[in-house]
Write a protein that holds these residues in place. Structure first.
Motif, PDB file in Angstrom:
ATOM      1  N   SER A  17      95.911  41.431  72.766  1.00 59.59           N
ATOM      2  CA  SER A  17      94.708  40.943  72.875  1.00 59.59           C
ATOM      3  C   SER A  17      93.387  41.818  72.691  1.00 59.59           C
ATOM      4  O   SER A  17      93.802  43.026  72.704  1.00 59.59           O
ATOM      5  CB  SER A  17      94.387  40.358  74.177  1.00 59.59           C
ATOM      6  OG  SER A  17      95.510  39.196  74.440  1.00 59.59           O
ATOM      7  N   THR A  19      89.043  41.834  72.480  1.00 56.04           N
ATOM      8  CA  THR A  19      87.518  41.133  72.666  1.00 56.04           C
ATOM      9  C   THR A  19      86.586  41.548  71.572  1.00 56.04           C
ATOM     10  O   THR A  19      86.397  42.916  71.760  1.00 56.04           O
ATOM     11  CB  THR A  19      87.267  41.051  74.159  1.00 56.04           C
ATOM     12  OG1 THR A  19      88.268  40.393  75.026  1.00 56.04           O
ATOM     13  CG2 THR A  19      85.967  40.124  74.236  1.00 56.04           C
ATOM     14  N   ARG A  66      94.595  30.299  70.543  1.00 55.16           N
ATOM     15  CA  ARG A  66      94.618  31.677  70.581  1.00 55.16           C
ATOM     16  C   ARG A  66      93.053  32.469  70.783  1.00 55.16           C
ATOM     17  O   ARG A  66      93.008  33.406  71.487  1.00 55.16           O
ATOM     18  CB  ARG A  66      95.386  32.362  69.508  1.00 55.16           C
ATOM     19  CG  ARG A  66      96.832  31.859  69.571  1.00 55.16           C
ATOM     20  CD  ARG A  66      97.698  32.676  68.330  1.00 55.16           C
ATOM     21  NE  ARG A  66      97.160  32.551  67.232  1.00 55.16           N
ATOM     22  CZ  ARG A  66      96.729  33.564  66.279  1.00 55.16           C
ATOM     23  NH1 ARG A  66      96.789  34.809  66.805  1.00 55.16           N
ATOM     24  NH2 ARG A  66      96.224  33.189  65.092  1.00 55.16           N
ATOM     25  N   GLN A  81      87.277  36.257  72.154  1.00 57.68           N
ATOM     26  CA  GLN A  81      88.405  36.637  72.651  1.00 57.68           C
ATOM     27  C   GLN A  81      89.714  36.213  71.879  1.00 57.68           C
ATOM     28  O   GLN A  81      89.771  34.845  71.680  1.00 57.68           O
ATOM     29  CB  GLN A  81      88.424  35.950  74.086  1.00 57.68           C
ATOM     30  CG  GLN A  81      89.828  36.073  74.903  1.00 57.68           C
ATOM     31  CD  GLN A  81      90.043  37.625  75.275  1.00 57.68           C
ATOM     32  OE1 GLN A  81      89.012  38.350  75.706  1.00 57.68           O
ATOM     33  NE2 GLN A  81      91.130  38.294  75.180  1.00 57.68           N
ATOM     34  N   ASP A  83      93.852  36.337  71.682  1.00 60.36           N
ATOM     35  CA  ASP A  83      95.190  36.608  72.336  1.00 60.36           C
ATOM     36  C   ASP A  83      96.178  36.228  71.365  1.00 60.36           C
ATOM     37  O   ASP A  83      96.047  35.593  70.563  1.00 60.36           O
ATOM     38  CB  ASP A  83      94.911  35.522  73.639  1.00 60.36           C
ATOM     39  CG  ASP A  83      94.063  35.836  74.490  1.00 60.36           C
ATOM     40  OD1 ASP A  83      93.365  34.723  75.240  1.00 60.36           O
ATOM     41  OD2 ASP A  83      93.751  36.969  74.942  1.00 60.36           O
ATOM     42  N   SER A  84      97.254  36.569  71.779  1.00 58.28           N
ATOM     43  CA  SER A  84      98.408  36.467  71.067  1.00 58.28           C
ATOM     44  C   SER A  84      98.334  36.892  69.658  1.00 58.28           C
ATOM     45  O   SER A  84      98.656  35.845  68.629  1.00 58.28           O
ATOM     46  CB  SER A  84      99.147  35.082  71.165  1.00 58.28           C
ATOM     47  OG  SER A  84      99.129  34.660  72.544  1.00 58.28           O
TER      48      SER A  84
END
Length: 115
Positions: A17, A19, A66, A81, A83-84
């Motif tokens: 991840s 950000t 995601r 953000q 993720d994955s």
């Protein structure tokens, strides 16, 4: 004139991840829409996510489950953000601001997804 500064990119392993952060030099409530775009080598710049002045968000289908876009009005900042993360997410990510009188871009932040 709106100055946008991105940060938060870097190297991450697949499945990890990150950000991304974009801070505007002017109040984001004066901006019609802010967005994140990305551009991979050899590809056109593509929209990833957007957030309107009213706070409505939109995420493109290929990252919808995601990625999340959000904002902090007090900090004149938007976030992405992620993720994955997958290798195909690797790109330079750009912050974008659309106002009635023009469109502005940040300098971009590199996201590298590799093991």
């Amino acid at each position: 004139q709106v100055h946008l500064v991105e940060s938060g990119g870097g190297l991450v392993q697949p499945g990890g991840s990150l950000t991304l952060v974009c801070t505007s030099s002017t109040s984001i409530l004066s901006i019609n829409q802010m967005a994140w775009y990305r551009q991979a080598p050899g590809n056109e710049r593509e929209l990833v996510a957007s957030i309107s002045r009213g706070g409505q968000t939109d995420i493109v289908d290929f990252v919808k489950d995601r990625f999340t876009i959000s904002r902090d009005i007090a900090k004149n900042t938007i976030y992405l953000q992620m993720d994955s993360l997958k290798p195909e997410d690797e790109a330079v990510y750009y912050c974008n601001a659309m106002l009635f009188h023009g469109t502005y871009w940040g300098q971009g932040t590199q996201v590298t997804v590799s093991s």
